[in-house]
Scaffold this motif. Structure first.
Motif, PDB file in Angstrom:
ATOM      1  N   ILE A   1      -2.501   9.670  -2.531  1.00 39.07           N
ATOM      2  CA  ILE A   1      -1.661   9.610  -1.341  1.00 39.07           C
ATOM      3  C   ILE A   1      -1.516  11.019  -0.796  1.00 39.07           C
ATOM      4  O   ILE A   1      -1.732  11.997  -1.510  1.00 39.07           O
ATOM      5  CB  ILE A   1      -0.263   8.999  -1.622  1.00 39.07           C
TER       6      ILE A   1
ATOM      7  N   ARG B   1       7.991  12.089  -5.884  1.00 35.24           N
ATOM      8  CA  ARG B   1       6.930  11.129  -6.201  1.00 35.24           C
ATOM      9  C   ARG B   1       6.840  11.077  -7.718  1.00 35.24           C
ATOM     10  O   ARG B   1       6.538  12.053  -8.396  1.00 35.24           O
ATOM     11  CB  ARG B   1       5.601  11.496  -5.547  1.00 35.24           C
TER      12      ARG B   1
ATOM     13  N   ASP C   1       3.372   6.707   5.111  1.00 40.02           N
ATOM     14  CA  ASP C   1       3.158   6.952   6.537  1.00 40.02           C
ATOM     15  C   ASP C   1       4.327   6.437   7.369  1.00 40.02           C
ATOM     16  O   ASP C   1       4.733   7.067   8.349  1.00 40.02           O
ATOM     17  CB  ASP C   1       1.869   6.267   7.009  1.00 40.02           C
TER      18      ASP C   1
ATOM     19  N   ASP D   1       0.827  -1.200   0.000  1.00 40.03           N
ATOM     20  CA  ASP D   1       0.000   0.000   0.000  1.00 40.03           C
ATOM     21  C   ASP D   1       0.869   1.262   0.000  1.00 40.03           C
ATOM     22  O   ASP D   1       1.671   1.467   0.911  1.00 40.03           O
ATOM     23  CB  ASP D   1      -0.903  -0.013   1.239  1.00 40.03           C
TER      24      ASP D   1
ATOM     25  N   GLN E   1       0.164   4.440   0.595  1.00 37.61           N
ATOM     26  CA  GLN E   1      -0.052   5.359   1.697  1.00 37.61           C
ATOM     27  C   GLN E   1       0.590   4.844   2.978  1.00 37.61           C
ATOM     28  O   GLN E   1       1.203   5.601   3.731  1.00 37.61           O
ATOM     29  CB  GLN E   1      -1.544   5.610   1.927  1.00 37.61           C
TER      30      GLN E   1
END
Length: 553
Positions: free
Chosen positions: A306, A35, A22, A16, A18
């Motif tokens: 995101i 990104r 995190d 994932d 995100q």
């Protein structure tokens, strides 16, 4: 013999995106410096984390494939990636890992070992030489003196290390510096952080398999294009079949596989990550390779949304509001997960479900329930900060069914401040927030309704009890509440649900009660009823009220 300068970057596979962001930005305090997308698979992110500018030797990169199967650590892989910190920072990281629920071992010989959410094996190594390397000092909640200073080194697992070691020494210019059992250490330059590779011979161990939680390749630094061509020639003479030079926008790359099976890369220091973004804005926007720019709209529609963790000014605001002992600066006072609304879900996307777990749950626990209740809605799940025998809760209880009222009041206000701060940080419409709680989460949601009327648009309370009886009653006019309860629930008895419904109605709320024959659980029938209620009461009805009234001719 001139060789490589040390580690340039390490690239791994994640699931994932995100959660990946995190962990490495929110927890470890690295900066998202770029990104972009995978050059060979533009429907997949390529995320780069590092120090302020992405200095070579600080860059951890990931290909996050949502739903990727887990890989397996084994021979033929970089198994462990180690980051460098100052020795005095180890205590800070122990406390931070405890607070965030990260399992770890150590410190042993100045090393803390841990894994990320996908199982990738990591270490923090305390080394005085880390001070000579740059660090990102703007991560909320992480003072600069405790920040990560790039890589310390990597550990390769090999069936038999001799052939791998020969490439490191004879071709890349490493030198042997120490030996500990089956592990041999090699270094270049000053042998400090960022210039170390360990080769551990683990003959007979299972062969590694690629997937989430494994390293894809390790890149070694070369100073410029000329040095890269010289190193490529040496790799060719060693019979290792390097690729041609490939332009990766931010560096130039040559790849080859060493005899033990690890994919190596030779990467140039220049041009760096600031060639297409100013340093102050690194990582904020999706940057595409030139060949994909014409397809930006399609690529952005496919990539999952995101977001960055909380910016430093917001963290400072929350710290001043609630006190540093209650704040994880990168988490608005609560460790939490935020899932932005889905593109194209016009009605549901205006609603954010505040997901409040039961005892023993966490910020991930009710994400599937939220998606089932209102597909496309934004999801915000905080983790309760009270531990009961290690199980997270939102407030203390004195005994089964007996709540610590003083703690409940304080924790309810903390949750209210979290909601207000999250609304500012994630640009949420407070009028579109609906609390969804189960058991302990339903109880603090009920307390939130009664103590802070109007803060949330409505609530779905599953297996709730009466948190307390306010005197006088608040004004809950305009608030809608769904209560799901079990006729055979011994933990939250039916009389409690009935009493709570009556109390909320007397306060002016519109209350719907759905009964199930079973006990203390979330049932399929309950979810179906709550889903229908949400659409009719929270989503569609407000839209109808905003529709213009047609005039008769």
């Amino acid at each position: 013999m001139t060789g490589v300068l040390g580690i340039h970057h390490v690239t791994a596979i994640a699931s994932d995106p995100q959660k990946n962001l995190d962990f490495y930005v929110g927890l470890l305090g690295l900066r998202l410096v770029k990104r972009t997308v995978n050059f060979d698979d533009p429907e997949t992110y390529h995320l780069y984390f590092g120090d302020e500018v992405g200095t070579p030797g600080s860059i951890m990169t990931f290909f996050p494939w949502p739903g990727a199967r887990s890989g397996r650590q084994g021979t033929g892989q970089v198994a462990v990636t180690a980051f460098a910190v100052l020795p005095r920072a180890l205590g800070f990281w122990v406390e931070r890992f405890v607070r965030h629920g990260v399992t770890f071992e150590g410190p042993t010989r100045q090393v803390i070992s841990f894994k990320d959410h996908d199982g990738l094996m990591l270490q923090l190594v305390g080394h005085a030489g880390a001070e000579a390397r740059p660090a990102w000092g703007e991560a909320p909640g992480i003072p600069r003196e405790h920040a990560i200073h790039g890589f310390h080194g990597v550990t390769i697992w090999a069936e038999h290390g001799d052939d791998t070691e020969r490439v490191l020494v004879d071709t890349l210019g490493f030198r042997p510096v120490s030996e500990d059992g089956t592990t041999r250490r090699f270094a270049v330059g000053d042998g400090g952080p960022g210039a170390i590779v360990d080769v551990r011979s683990v003959g007979g161990f299972v062969r590694g398999a690629g997937g989430a939680g494994t390293v894809h390749h390790v890149a070694w630094r070369v100073p410029d294009d000329a040095a890269q061509l010289g190193m490529r020639e040496r790799v060719t003479l060693a019979g290792l079949e390097p690729t041609p030079v490939i332009d990766r926008n931010y560096f130039h790359s040559v790849y080859f596989r060493e005899p033990g099976g690890v994919l190596f890369e030779l990467a140039t220091d220049p041009p760096g990550f600031a060639i297409d973004e100013p340093v102050a804005r690194l990582g904020e926007r999706l940057m595409l390779p030139r060949q994909y720019e014409a397809h930006r709209a399609e690529i952005e529609a496919i990539l999952p949304p995101i977001h960055l963790p909380v910016p430093a000014p917001t963290a400072t605001l929350i710290t001043s509001a609630t006190g540093p002992e209650d704040v994880s600066g990168d988490a608005l006072g609560f460790i939490h997960r935020y899932v932005p609304p889905a593109a194209g879900a016009e009605l549901a996307s205006s609603t954010t479900l505040l997901l409040l777990h039961g005892t023993g749950g966490d910020e991930e626990d009710l994400i599937p329930l939220g998606r089932a209740l209102l597909p496309g809605a934004g999801l915000l799940g905080p983790r309760g900060k009270v531990l009961e025998r290690g199980a997270p809760r939102f407030f203390r209880r004195i005994a089964e069914g007996v709540f610590d009222q003083e703690d409940l009041a304080r924790r309810t206000e903390e949750l209210a401040q979290f909601i207000e701060a999250a609304a500012k940080t994630y640009d949420l419409d407070l009028k579109g927030i609906v609390a969804v709680g189960f058991s302990n989460g339903a109880n603090i949601a009920g307390s939130l309704l009664l103590r802070r009327p109007g803060l949330v648009r409505g609530a779905v309370l599953l297996s709730p009890m009466v948190p307390f009886e306010p005197d006088p009653l608040p004004d809950l006019t305009g608030t809608s509440v769904f209560i799901g309860a079990g006729r055979a629930d011994s933990m939250a008895p039916p009389a409690q649900a009935e009493h709570l419904a009556d109390l909320l109605r007397r306060a002016g709320a519109a209350v719907t009660v759905h009964w199930e024959p079973g006990g203390h659980a979330v049932t399929e029938g309950e979810v179906d009823a709550a889903r229908q209620w949400l659409w009719q009461t929270v989503v569609e009805r407000p839209q109808e009220r905003r529709m213009p009234i047609a005039k008769e001719n």
